[in-house]
Scaffold this motif. Structure first.
Motif, PDB file in Angstrom:
ATOM      1  N   ILE A 178      32.650 -82.931  82.062  1.00  0.00           N
ATOM      2  CA  ILE A 178      32.865 -81.617  81.988  1.00  0.00           C
ATOM      3  C   ILE A 178      32.654 -81.081  80.722  1.00  0.00           C
ATOM      4  N   ILE A 179      32.746 -81.679  79.761  1.00  0.00           N
ATOM      5  CA  ILE A 179      32.577 -81.180  78.380  1.00  0.00           C
ATOM      6  C   ILE A 179      31.161 -81.216  78.014  1.00  0.00           C
ATOM      7  N   GLN A 180      30.311 -81.974  78.586  1.00  0.00           N
ATOM      8  CA  GLN A 180      28.977 -81.838  78.538  1.00  0.00           C
ATOM      9  C   GLN A 180      28.314 -80.692  79.298  1.00  0.00           C
ATOM     10  N   VAL A 181      28.612 -80.346  80.535  1.00  0.00           N
ATOM     11  CA  VAL A 181      28.535 -79.297  81.334  1.00  0.00           C
ATOM     12  C   VAL A 181      28.659 -78.010  80.688  1.00  0.00           C
ATOM     13  N   VAL A 182      29.899 -77.941  80.158  1.00  0.00           N
ATOM     14  CA  VAL A 182      30.321 -76.766  79.259  1.00  0.00           C
ATOM     15  C   VAL A 182      29.435 -76.449  78.296  1.00  0.00           C
ATOM     16  N   VAL A 183      29.000 -77.157  77.200  1.00  0.00           N
ATOM     17  CA  VAL A 183      27.960 -77.108  76.238  1.00  0.00           C
ATOM     18  C   VAL A 183      26.663 -76.623  76.807  1.00  0.00           C
ATOM     19  N   SER A 184      26.201 -77.433  78.133  1.00  0.00           N
ATOM     20  CA  SER A 184      24.742 -76.988  78.445  1.00  0.00           C
ATOM     21  C   SER A 184      24.953 -75.467  78.913  1.00  0.00           C
ATOM     22  N   ARG A 185      26.184 -75.132  79.638  1.00  0.00           N
ATOM     23  CA  ARG A 185      26.221 -73.837  80.169  1.00  0.00           C
ATOM     24  C   ARG A 185      26.191 -72.772  79.134  1.00  0.00           C
ATOM     25  N   ILE A 186      26.936 -72.915  78.078  1.00  0.00           N
ATOM     26  CA  ILE A 186      26.911 -71.909  76.957  1.00  0.00           C
ATOM     27  C   ILE A 186      25.597 -71.966  76.236  1.00  0.00           C
ATOM     28  N   GLY A 187      25.014 -72.968  76.224  1.00  0.00           N
ATOM     29  CA  GLY A 187      23.556 -73.152  75.689  1.00  0.00           C
ATOM     30  C   GLY A 187      22.449 -72.282  76.435  1.00  0.00           C
ATOM     31  N   MET A 188      22.663 -72.283  77.659  1.00  0.00           N
ATOM     32  CA  MET A 188      21.985 -71.601  78.563  1.00  0.00           C
ATOM     33  C   MET A 188      22.044 -70.023  78.417  1.00  0.00           C
ATOM     34  N   ALA A 189      23.273 -69.650  78.100  1.00  0.00           N
ATOM     35  CA  ALA A 189      23.558 -68.093  77.851  1.00  0.00           C
ATOM     36  C   ALA A 189      23.155 -67.759  76.444  1.00  0.00           C
ATOM     37  N   VAL A 190      22.776 -68.651  75.461  1.00  0.00           N
ATOM     38  CA  VAL A 190      22.394 -68.100  73.905  1.00  0.00           C
ATOM     39  C   VAL A 190      21.151 -67.389  73.839  1.00  0.00           C
ATOM     40  N   PRO A 191      20.136 -67.738  74.660  1.00  0.00           N
ATOM     41  CA  PRO A 191      18.837 -67.339  74.343  1.00  0.00           C
ATOM     42  C   PRO A 191      18.786 -65.917  75.355  1.00  0.00           C
ATOM     43  N   ALA A 192      19.397 -65.937  76.301  1.00  0.00           N
ATOM     44  CA  ALA A 192      19.464 -64.617  77.075  1.00  0.00           C
ATOM     45  C   ALA A 192      20.627 -63.539  76.772  1.00  0.00           C
TER      46      ALA A 192
END
Length: 319
Positions: free
Chosen positions: A226-240
């Motif tokens: 779950i921690i890994q998924v949270v980090v990935s999802r936040i990362g997805m939002a950074v560029p956009a």
């Protein structure tokens, strides 16, 4: 026989080396391809049958290796890896780009009024709740009551967080108010994902040995996933969501943006969302691993008894 596809291809694993970032990126560019959501039910079923039969040693006449891998990625794009159930369309990772382009663009455009923030945060977190449930780890389903409680908790927490950040932004420079959607989404991911996957945190997720033999369920592995998924999802939002506000703050002063304000959302979101989804999914392996010594004590003892030579376990972290 000559011309018959070999049965030695391991389609239980991705086509590319998952120990490297580039290998994982190639895998997720195919897995999150938005064109997959346009596949018909017949195409999805044909891909499912092709993959399942191949796993049983039955090869469709004339099937090539490229066609087999294409069927696998179509199958993986629509069916849950643990339960095998077909996911709802908006819950599939292939729907991330078109759905997020629409929702993120609206959040970045309509961020000035409280009703707009509440509505679009609710829409976004409702979408995220569907995605988080559809891409959960493990094969145990939530009850209707558990699902309803998780949804209400996740969406309420996210909206309250967004409103709190908006109130704080009033005391900051104007450009900072543009970052409210990003910080709200980042904070909401920390709330939404654990709530929608709370059953995993309570009962654990399946862990296996290298051959895929199930060894038990681990809460520790669930927390790591779950921690890994949270980090990935936040990362997805950074560029956009984090980079465009700076650019758009300058662009909005230009004459053409004043004449065509409707371009605001697509210009912002179109900058790099298409690449952010697969690249951030690739930050961590889908099939994560953990040392047996890091698991719960009782599970360590069971594994030591049932599989004494196993030092590392594997689990699906979810997406």
């Amino acid at each position: 026989m000559s011309g018959v596809l070999s049965l030695d291809i391991n389609i239980k694993e991705p086509r590319w080396d998952q120990s490297t970032f580039m290998g994982r990126a190639q895998h997720f560019f195919f897995a999150t391809d938005p064109r997959n959501i346009l596949k018909s039910s017949e195409t999805l079923e044909d891909a499912r049958v092709t993959v399942k039969k191949y796993m049983l040693g039955v090869v469709k006449p004339g099937l090539t290796e490229d066609e087999l891998w294409r069927a696998k990625y179509i199958y993986d794009s629509a069916f849950h890896p643990d339960t095998g159930e077909k996911m709802v369309v908006v819950g599939r990772m292939s729907a991330q780009v078109p759905m997020n382009m629409t929702i993120t663009g609206c959040m970045l455009t309509f961020y000035r009024t409280t009703p707009a923030i509440v509505f679009w945060q609710w829409v976004n977190q409702s979408f995220n709740a569907v995605v988080n449930y559809s891409n959960r780890s493990g094969d145990a389903a939530l009850t209707t009551n558990q699902l309803a409680a998780a949804y209400i908790s996740a969406t309420t927490g996210a909206v309250v967080t967004a409103l709190g950040l908006k109130s704080l932004a009033k005391r900051l420079p104007a450009v900072m108010s543009r970052f409210v959607p990003f910080f709200a989404v980042a904070a909401a991911n920390c709330i939404n994902i654990p709530f929608m996957r709370q059953r995993e945190l309570k009962y654990g997720i399946p862990v296996t040995d290298e051959e895929g033999n199930r060894l038990g369920e681990s809460v520790t592995a669930a927390k790591s996933g779950i921690i890994q998924v949270v980090v990935s999802r936040i990362g997805m939002a950074v560029p956009a969501m984090a980079i465009p506000p700076v650019i758009m703050n300058a662009l909005e002063k230009k004459a053409f943006m004043k004449r065509f304000p409707v371009l605001n959302a697509p210009v912002q979101v179109g900058l790099c969302l298409v690449f952010a989804t697969p690249l951030c999914c690739a930050l961590f392996p889908q099939k994560s691993s953990m040392a047996v010594s890091s698991l719960e004590t009782d599970l360590q003892e069971r594994i030591l008894h049932s599989s004494p030579h196993t030092s590392t376990v594997f689990f699906n972290k979810g997406l």
